[in-house]
Scaffold this motif. Structure first.
Motif, PDB file in Angstrom:
ATOM      1  N   PRO A 218      38.488  26.822  51.753  1.00 18.15           N
ATOM      2  CA  PRO A 218      39.191  28.043  51.340  1.00 18.15           C
ATOM      3  C   PRO A 218      38.390  28.807  50.293  1.00 18.15           C
ATOM      4  N   LYS A 219      38.415  30.136  50.438  1.00 18.05           N
ATOM      5  CA  LYS A 219      37.720  30.960  49.464  1.00 18.05           C
ATOM      6  C   LYS A 219      38.450  30.902  48.127  1.00 18.05           C
ATOM      7  N   PRO A 220      37.695  30.778  47.057  1.00 19.85           N
ATOM      8  CA  PRO A 220      38.378  30.771  45.753  1.00 19.85           C
ATOM      9  C   PRO A 220      39.003  32.141  45.486  1.00 19.85           C
ATOM     10  N   SER A 221      40.180  32.148  44.938  1.00 24.00           N
ATOM     11  CA  SER A 221      40.846  33.412  44.635  1.00 24.00           C
ATOM     12  C   SER A 221      40.157  34.069  43.441  1.00 24.00           C
ATOM     13  N   LEU A 222      40.013  35.417  43.498  1.00 27.89           N
ATOM     14  CA  LEU A 222      39.366  36.150  42.418  1.00 27.89           C
ATOM     15  C   LEU A 222      40.334  36.306  41.259  1.00 27.89           C
ATOM     16  N   PRO A 223      39.825  36.287  40.045  1.00 24.75           N
ATOM     17  CA  PRO A 223      40.746  36.397  38.902  1.00 24.75           C
ATOM     18  C   PRO A 223      41.391  37.776  38.790  1.00 24.75           C
ATOM     19  N   TYR A 224      40.724  38.804  39.328  1.00 22.95           N
ATOM     20  CA  TYR A 224      41.256  40.165  39.214  1.00 22.95           C
ATOM     21  C   TYR A 224      41.010  40.930  40.511  1.00 22.95           C
ATOM     22  N   ASP A 225      41.931  41.834  40.827  1.00 19.04           N
ATOM     23  CA  ASP A 225      41.754  42.788  41.923  1.00 19.04           C
ATOM     24  C   ASP A 225      41.251  44.090  41.311  1.00 19.04           C
ATOM     25  N   CYS A 226      39.968  44.411  41.534  1.00 18.80           N
ATOM     26  CA  CYS A 226      39.358  45.561  40.870  1.00 18.80           C
ATOM     27  C   CYS A 226      39.698  46.884  41.539  1.00 18.80           C
ATOM     28  N   ASN A 227      40.499  46.838  42.612  1.00 20.53           N
ATOM     29  CA  ASN A 227      40.992  48.086  43.211  1.00 20.53           C
ATOM     30  C   ASN A 227      42.387  48.428  42.701  1.00 20.53           C
ATOM     31  N   ALA A 228      43.138  47.398  42.343  1.00 20.83           N
ATOM     32  CA  ALA A 228      44.516  47.629  41.904  1.00 20.83           C
ATOM     33  C   ALA A 228      44.534  48.330  40.554  1.00 20.83           C
ATOM     34  N   GLY A 229      45.201  49.467  40.506  1.00 26.03           N
ATOM     35  CA  GLY A 229      45.358  50.190  39.248  1.00 26.03           C
ATOM     36  C   GLY A 229      44.120  50.891  38.748  1.00 26.03           C
ATOM     37  N   PHE A 230      43.129  51.097  39.628  1.00 21.42           N
ATOM     38  CA  PHE A 230      41.873  51.687  39.153  1.00 21.42           C
ATOM     39  C   PHE A 230      42.060  53.118  38.660  1.00 21.42           C
ATOM     40  N   ASN A 231      43.018  53.839  39.213  1.00 21.86           N
ATOM     41  CA  ASN A 231      43.230  55.236  38.782  1.00 21.86           C
ATOM     42  C   ASN A 231      43.623  55.334  37.313  1.00 21.86           C
ATOM     43  N   ASN A 232      44.110  54.243  36.754  1.00 20.76           N
ATOM     44  CA  ASN A 232      44.521  54.262  35.343  1.00 20.76           C
ATOM     45  C   ASN A 232      43.886  53.090  34.597  1.00 20.76           C
ATOM     46  N   TRP A 233      42.612  52.791  34.948  1.00 18.32           N
ATOM     47  CA  TRP A 233      42.002  51.568  34.414  1.00 18.32           C
ATOM     48  C   TRP A 233      41.818  51.594  32.904  1.00 18.32           C
ATOM     49  N   GLN A 234      41.528  52.785  32.334  1.00 19.42           N
ATOM     50  CA  GLN A 234      41.240  52.823  30.899  1.00 19.42           C
ATOM     51  C   GLN A 234      42.439  52.415  30.065  1.00 19.42           C
ATOM     52  N   ALA A 235      43.629  52.872  30.468  1.00 19.17           N
ATOM     53  CA  ALA A 235      44.831  52.550  29.701  1.00 19.17           C
ATOM     54  C   ALA A 235      45.551  51.320  30.247  1.00 19.17           C
ATOM     55  N   GLY A 236      45.426  51.067  31.545  1.00 18.56           N
ATOM     56  CA  GLY A 236      46.245  50.041  32.171  1.00 18.56           C
ATOM     57  C   GLY A 236      45.623  48.672  32.314  1.00 18.56           C
ATOM     58  N   TRP A 237      44.300  48.554  32.264  1.00 20.48           N
ATOM     59  CA  TRP A 237      43.653  47.249  32.447  1.00 20.48           C
ATOM     60  C   TRP A 237      43.498  46.535  31.112  1.00 20.48           C
ATOM     61  N   SER A 238      43.582  45.222  31.170  1.00 20.91           N
ATOM     62  CA  SER A 238      43.345  44.415  29.975  1.00 20.91           C
ATOM     63  C   SER A 238      41.847  44.362  29.682  1.00 20.91           C
ATOM     64  N   PRO A 239      41.466  44.034  28.447  1.00 22.54           N
ATOM     65  CA  PRO A 239      40.022  43.898  28.158  1.00 22.54           C
ATOM     66  C   PRO A 239      39.325  42.892  29.068  1.00 22.54           C
ATOM     67  N   GLY A 240      40.022  41.778  29.400  1.00 28.10           N
ATOM     68  CA  GLY A 240      39.421  40.786  30.283  1.00 28.10           C
ATOM     69  C   GLY A 240      39.157  41.326  31.677  1.00 28.10           C
TER      70      GLY A 240
END
Length: 244
Positions: free
Chosen positions: A24-46
């Motif tokens: 099985p493929k390891p699951s990625l820690p983050y989905d880099c497409n989800a919420g990209f339109n508001n990444w500056q305010a909505g994404w965590s530093p990690g």
């Protein structure tokens, strides 16, 4: 006579062996497409750090510096170093865009002065645009009497902090050129939204200006267009693209 020997019985046909099941493929820690339109305010530093490293998304914008001094000489955002010998001069009196974009607007008035022997120098700047949410900040020469936020900063030195921005008015900091004879150093520092920083060195009859900021949508103006090519930041090129 012996009977004929019967043909050998063929071995039974076995079903094909299926390929091995991949792990099985390891699951990625983050989905880099989800919420990209508001990444500056909505994404965590990690998430910003992980997606910048692994997907080139969410990387912190790179700020660059534009400096105007004297009559005026300009090191644009596109100049890769601080060698004053590579700076160009902007020719013409009038009102011009230092920065023109869909978010940040910074205008300057260039006028001749006695100090510059009639050559145009920066006389006044106005900071406005959508990122200021209806507020604008004007700074003029000491002789003009146009002071930063006159209703909020009373006297010199002084300071004011608003919602997400601040302005200080004091004598600190290194000047980009020289202190003109007979002048005292007065410096206006603006720390504004979108990581825009504007520093104005206020002299009697002209201004020196430094603008530090990341690239904005559709940006152009006297300070350059953030394309990494200082060769298209001449007076003629800017007037053709942006005008006065």
């Amino acid at each position: 006579t012996l009977p004929p020997t019967p043909p050998p019985t063929p071995p039974p046909t076995l079903p094909p062996t299926p390929p091995p099941t991949p792990p099985p493929k390891p699951s990625l820690p983050y989905d880099c497409n989800a919420g990209f339109n508001n990444w500056q305010a909505g994404w965590s530093p990690g998430k910003k750090a992980w997606c910048c490293t692994h997907a080139s998304r969410g990387c912190a914008p790179v700020s660059k510096l534009c400096t105007l001094w004297g009559d005026p000489h300009i090191m644009s955002f596109d100049q890769m170093d601080t060698d004053k010998n590579k700076a160009y001069s902007f020719y013409g009196d009038g009102d011009f865009w230092l920065v023109k974009s869909s978010t940040v607007s910074i205008q300057a008035r260039f006028e001749g002065t006695r100090y510059t022997e009639g050559l145009a120098a920066t006389n006044q700047i106005v900071v406005s645009g959508a990122f200021m949410h209806g507020r604008k900040i004007e700074v003029g020469t000491l002789d003009s009497g146009i002071l930063p936020i006159p209703n909020l900063i009373h006297g010199f030195p002084g300071s004011y902090s608003g919602n997400g921005w601040s302005v200080t008015y004091d004598d600190s900091g290194e000047v980009p050129d020289v202190i003109p004879e007979g002048n005292e150093k007065r410096v206006v520092r603006m720390h504004l939204p979108l990581d825009v920083k504007v520093t104005v060195f206020q002299w009697k009859n002209y201004l020196d200006v430094q603008i530090e900021m990341p690239k904005q949508p559709g940006q152009d103006g006297v300070c350059g267009n953030f394309n990494g090519n200082p060769g298209d930041d001449t007076t003629q090129s800017i007037m053709a693209r942006v005008g006065a």
